[in-house]
Scaffold this motif. Structure first.
Motif, PDB file in Angstrom:
ATOM      1  N   ALA A 207       0.917  -1.440   0.034  1.00 40.15           N
ATOM      2  CA  ALA A 207      -0.531   0.275  -0.098  1.00 40.15           C
ATOM      3  C   ALA A 207       0.711   1.320  -0.327  1.00 40.15           C
ATOM      4  O   ALA A 207       0.404   1.826  -0.664  1.00 40.15           O
ATOM      5  CB  ALA A 207      -0.846   0.189   1.667  1.00 40.15           C
ATOM      6  N   ALA A 208       1.787   1.036   0.744  1.00 43.59           N
ATOM      7  CA  ALA A 208       3.082   2.616   0.751  1.00 43.59           C
ATOM      8  C   ALA A 208       3.461   2.793  -0.706  1.00 43.59           C
ATOM      9  O   ALA A 208       3.209   3.646  -0.828  1.00 43.59           O
ATOM     10  CB  ALA A 208       3.876   1.970   1.701  1.00 43.59           C
ATOM     11  N   ILE A 209       3.947   1.815  -1.215  1.00 36.22           N
ATOM     12  CA  ILE A 209       4.343   1.559  -2.615  1.00 36.22           C
ATOM     13  C   ILE A 209       3.590   2.177  -3.894  1.00 36.22           C
ATOM     14  O   ILE A 209       3.429   3.102  -4.408  1.00 36.22           O
ATOM     15  CB  ILE A 209       5.430   0.181  -2.811  1.00 36.22           C
ATOM     16  N   SER A 210       2.753   1.843  -3.168  1.00 38.92           N
ATOM     17  CA  SER A 210       1.132   2.026  -4.446  1.00 38.92           C
ATOM     18  C   SER A 210       0.899   4.120  -4.290  1.00 38.92           C
ATOM     19  O   SER A 210       0.674   4.471  -4.762  1.00 38.92           O
ATOM     20  CB  SER A 210      -0.132   1.174  -4.082  1.00 38.92           C
ATOM     21  N   GLU A 211       0.895   4.076  -2.903  1.00 38.02           N
ATOM     22  CA  GLU A 211       0.716   5.306  -2.666  1.00 38.02           C
ATOM     23  C   GLU A 211       2.159   6.529  -2.567  1.00 38.02           C
ATOM     24  O   GLU A 211       2.370   7.913  -2.480  1.00 38.02           O
ATOM     25  CB  GLU A 211       0.418   5.746  -1.479  1.00 38.02           C
ATOM     26  N   GLY A 212       3.361   5.753  -3.449  1.00 37.80           N
ATOM     27  CA  GLY A 212       4.706   6.693  -3.814  1.00 37.80           C
ATOM     28  C   GLY A 212       5.787   6.643  -2.394  1.00 37.80           C
ATOM     29  O   GLY A 212       5.900   7.351  -2.705  1.00 37.80           O
ATOM     30  N   SER A 213       6.264   5.301  -2.151  1.00 36.01           N
ATOM     31  CA  SER A 213       7.309   5.772  -0.801  1.00 36.01           C
ATOM     32  C   SER A 213       8.699   5.150  -1.852  1.00 36.01           C
ATOM     33  O   SER A 213       8.670   4.778  -2.862  1.00 36.01           O
ATOM     34  CB  SER A 213       6.838   4.148  -0.374  1.00 36.01           C
ATOM     35  N   THR A 214       9.620   5.927  -1.050  1.00 36.03           N
ATOM     36  CA  THR A 214      10.588   5.699  -1.635  1.00 36.03           C
ATOM     37  C   THR A 214      11.732   4.740  -1.155  1.00 36.03           C
ATOM     38  O   THR A 214      12.527   4.093  -1.678  1.00 36.03           O
ATOM     39  CB  THR A 214      11.453   6.612  -2.288  1.00 36.03           C
ATOM     40  N   MET A 215      10.809   3.997  -0.197  1.00 34.99           N
ATOM     41  CA  MET A 215      12.031   3.097   0.618  1.00 34.99           C
ATOM     42  C   MET A 215      11.127   2.735   1.917  1.00 34.99           C
ATOM     43  O   MET A 215      10.479   2.969   2.790  1.00 34.99           O
ATOM     44  CB  MET A 215      12.543   4.039   2.172  1.00 34.99           C
ATOM     45  N   VAL A 216      10.388   1.520   2.014  1.00 31.49           N
ATOM     46  CA  VAL A 216      10.501   1.379   3.084  1.00 31.49           C
ATOM     47  C   VAL A 216      11.168  -0.070   3.586  1.00 31.49           C
ATOM     48  O   VAL A 216      12.549  -0.132   3.315  1.00 31.49           O
ATOM     49  CB  VAL A 216       9.402  -0.655   2.473  1.00 31.49           C
ATOM     50  N   ARG A 217      10.598   0.166   5.279  1.00 34.91           N
ATOM     51  CA  ARG A 217      11.455  -0.540   6.610  1.00 34.91           C
ATOM     52  C   ARG A 217      10.711  -2.059   7.001  1.00 34.91           C
ATOM     53  O   ARG A 217      10.354  -2.211   7.225  1.00 34.91           O
ATOM     54  CB  ARG A 217      11.334   0.621   7.580  1.00 34.91           C
ATOM     55  N   ILE A 218      11.536  -2.931   5.821  1.00 32.52           N
ATOM     56  CA  ILE A 218      11.132  -4.527   6.637  1.00 32.52           C
ATOM     57  C   ILE A 218      11.973  -4.734   7.616  1.00 32.52           C
ATOM     58  O   ILE A 218      13.442  -5.340   7.446  1.00 32.52           O
ATOM     59  CB  ILE A 218      11.051  -4.791   5.570  1.00 32.52           C
ATOM     60  N   GLY A 219      11.835  -5.200   9.007  1.00 34.97           N
ATOM     61  CA  GLY A 219      12.701  -6.087   9.822  1.00 34.97           C
ATOM     62  C   GLY A 219      11.738  -7.265  10.079  1.00 34.97           C
ATOM     63  O   GLY A 219      12.265  -8.565   9.082  1.00 34.97           O
ATOM     64  N   THR A 220      10.148  -7.948  10.521  1.00 32.24           N
ATOM     65  CA  THR A 220      10.464  -8.829  10.863  1.00 32.24           C
ATOM     66  C   THR A 220      10.060  -9.843   9.412  1.00 32.24           C
ATOM     67  O   THR A 220       9.997 -11.057   9.269  1.00 32.24           O
ATOM     68  CB  THR A 220       8.282  -9.176  11.763  1.00 32.24           C
ATOM     69  N   ALA A 221       9.466  -9.485   8.604  1.00 33.41           N
ATOM     70  CA  ALA A 221       9.780 -10.821   7.318  1.00 33.41           C
ATOM     71  C   ALA A 221      10.629 -10.714   6.486  1.00 33.41           C
ATOM     72  O   ALA A 221      10.755 -12.022   5.603  1.00 33.41           O
ATOM     73  CB  ALA A 221       8.853  -9.462   6.433  1.00 33.41           C
ATOM     74  N   LEU A 222      11.791  -9.940   6.704  1.00 33.54           N
ATOM     75  CA  LEU A 222      13.175 -10.634   6.686  1.00 33.54           C
ATOM     76  C   LEU A 222      13.814 -11.495   7.669  1.00 33.54           C
ATOM     77  O   LEU A 222      14.369 -12.083   7.598  1.00 33.54           O
ATOM     78  CB  LEU A 222      13.836  -9.542   6.939  1.00 33.54           C
ATOM     79  N   PHE A 223      13.600 -11.464   8.718  1.00 30.03           N
ATOM     80  CA  PHE A 223      14.305 -11.224   9.907  1.00 30.03           C
ATOM     81  C   PHE A 223      14.202 -12.337  10.536  1.00 30.03           C
ATOM     82  O   PHE A 223      14.177 -13.226  11.808  1.00 30.03           O
ATOM     83  CB  PHE A 223      15.294 -10.617  10.656  1.00 30.03           C
ATOM     84  N   GLY A 224      12.559 -12.169  10.741  1.00 31.64           N
ATOM     85  CA  GLY A 224      11.879 -13.344  11.945  1.00 31.64           C
ATOM     86  C   GLY A 224      11.382 -12.034  12.919  1.00 31.64           C
ATOM     87  O   GLY A 224      11.476 -11.405  13.400  1.00 31.64           O
ATOM     88  N   GLN A 225      10.585 -13.389  13.841  1.00 29.62           N
ATOM     89  CA  GLN A 225       9.971 -12.427  15.500  1.00 29.62           C
ATOM     90  C   GLN A 225      11.169 -12.203  15.653  1.00 29.62           C
ATOM     91  O   GLN A 225      12.581 -13.309  15.928  1.00 29.62           O
ATOM     92  CB  GLN A 225       8.727 -13.274  15.562  1.00 29.62           C
ATOM     93  N   ARG A 226      11.774 -10.724  16.191  1.00 30.70           N
ATOM     94  CA  ARG A 226      12.612 -10.383  17.246  1.00 30.70           C
ATOM     95  C   ARG A 226      12.071 -10.881  18.953  1.00 30.70           C
ATOM     96  O   ARG A 226      11.076 -10.409  19.204  1.00 30.70           O
ATOM     97  CB  ARG A 226      13.146  -9.320  17.005  1.00 30.70           C
ATOM     98  N   ASP A 227      13.397 -10.376  19.030  1.00 30.48           N
ATOM     99  CA  ASP A 227      13.106 -10.715  20.941  1.00 30.48           C
ATOM    100  C   ASP A 227      12.597  -8.984  21.173  1.00 30.48           C
ATOM    101  O   ASP A 227      12.807  -8.058  21.418  1.00 30.48           O
ATOM    102  CB  ASP A 227      14.471 -10.474  21.600  1.00 30.48           C
ATOM    103  N   THR A 228      10.935  -9.213  21.527  1.00 32.81           N
ATOM    104  CA  THR A 228      10.574  -7.742  21.938  1.00 32.81           C
ATOM    105  C   THR A 228      11.331  -7.338  23.719  1.00 32.81           C
ATOM    106  O   THR A 228      10.559  -6.529  23.910  1.00 32.81           O
ATOM    107  CB  THR A 228       9.070  -8.300  21.924  1.00 32.81           C
ATOM    108  N   ASN A 229      11.884  -8.071  23.786  1.00 35.28           N
ATOM    109  CA  ASN A 229      12.534  -7.720  25.499  1.00 35.28           C
ATOM    110  C   ASN A 229      13.723  -7.101  25.868  1.00 35.28           C
ATOM    111  O   ASN A 229      14.732  -6.493  26.760  1.00 35.28           O
ATOM    112  CB  ASN A 229      12.219  -8.573  26.503  1.00 35.28           C
ATOM    113  N   LYS A 230      14.493  -6.727  24.193  1.00 32.20           N
ATOM    114  CA  LYS A 230      15.565  -5.963  24.179  1.00 32.20           C
ATOM    115  C   LYS A 230      14.693  -4.546  24.881  1.00 32.20           C
ATOM    116  O   LYS A 230      14.338  -4.384  23.769  1.00 32.20           O
ATOM    117  CB  LYS A 230      15.681  -6.150  22.673  1.00 32.20           C
ATOM    118  N   SER A 231      15.878  -4.177  24.960  1.00 38.89           N
ATOM    119  CA  SER A 231      16.252  -2.778  25.714  1.00 38.89           C
ATOM    120  C   SER A 231      17.518  -2.059  25.223  1.00 38.89           C
ATOM    121  O   SER A 231      18.503  -3.741  25.448  1.00 38.89           O
ATOM    122  CB  SER A 231      15.290  -2.094  26.862  1.00 38.89           C
ATOM    123  N   GLU A 232      17.723  -0.659  25.297  1.00 38.69           N
ATOM    124  CA  GLU A 232      19.241  -0.921  24.646  1.00 38.69           C
ATOM    125  C   GLU A 232      20.451  -0.329  26.677  1.00 38.69           C
ATOM    126  O   GLU A 232      19.189  -0.635  27.584  1.00 38.69           O
ATOM    127  CB  GLU A 232      19.312   1.032  24.639  1.00 38.69           C
TER     128      GLU A 232
END
Length: 232
Positions: A207-232
């Protein structure tokens, strides 16, 4: 690694198909791999598949990965909230800061950007749906903010970064993307060097690309589910 390699190809194929469906030129949308919480070794394997752009939210973690992967010619984007006490390190270590939403932060990044490096590429983060829980300037504030950034010679304004609210209906989601693109075009008309509209994530990149995005930010679809307890 085989799974991530397959995921990367699937995402790239999805991006190219979305470009085609929207009647856009091929290879006009870049993939930013959102790599927070994933180790340097995993990023190295993705980089070997040709991926160069990586987005990080956690400064300390990113610092370690940037050092570990030095020499691979990667492009590092900071996409998390920027606090005043982090501007020095962000300005020194990253190629881009996508989440600039205050003039104070822009001025500090400009002050701390090392003279031997090219200007820091930045995006203005826009709170397109005016959510209380999200950072970002309002639509009405963008043009004045962009004008205030122009004198900062150690920064290079490249465009906008947008994280719309999660809408139940596709038409509402697309409306947020459409408004962001209208704002992007307005900014581009005033500043011809503007070339980046960073919007769209795993669940809404088509949907974002169809409306003009030039950069998509993808994490889960690439790496899988991350550790949601991670903190800096």
């Amino acid at each position: 690694m085989t799974e991530i390699k397959k995921n990367l190809q699937t995402i790239l194929d999805t991006i190219r198909q979305a470009e085609k469906d929207a009647g856009r030129n091929q290879n006009t949308v870049q993939l930013l791999a959102v790599s927070k919480t994933w180790p340097a070794e995993t990023l190295k394997q993705v980089a070997r598949q040709g991926q160069r752009l990586f987005g990080e939210n956690y400064l300390q973690e990113a610092h370690e990965k940037i050092r570990a992967l030095k020499g691979l010619d990667l492009e590092w984007h900071f996409i998390g909230p920027i606090q005043s006490n982090k501007t020095r390190d962000i300005a020194a270590c990253f190629d881009w800061a996508q989440s600039v939403d205050r003039l104070k932060i822009a001025r500090r990044l400009n002050e701390h950007r090392p003279a031997e490096l090219p200007p820091l590429n930045i995006c203005i983060q826009v709170n397109i749906d005016n959510e209380d829980s999200k950072s970002g300037v309002t639509e009405d504030e963008v043009m004045a903010f962009a004008a205030a950034i122009q004198p900062l010679d150690r920064l290079k304004l490249r465009g906008l970064m947008v994280i719309p609210a999660r809408h139940e209906h596709d038409t509402e989601q697309r409306d947020a993307f459409y408004r962001a693109h209208q704002l992007f075009e307005k900014l581009q008309a005033a500043y011809p060097d503007i070339d980046t509209l960073s919007m769209g994530m795993t669940g809404d990149m088509q949907a974002a690309i169809s409306e003009g995005s030039t950069m998509v930010r993808i994490g889960t679809a690439l790496f899988g589910q991350r550790d949601t307890n991670k903190s800096e």
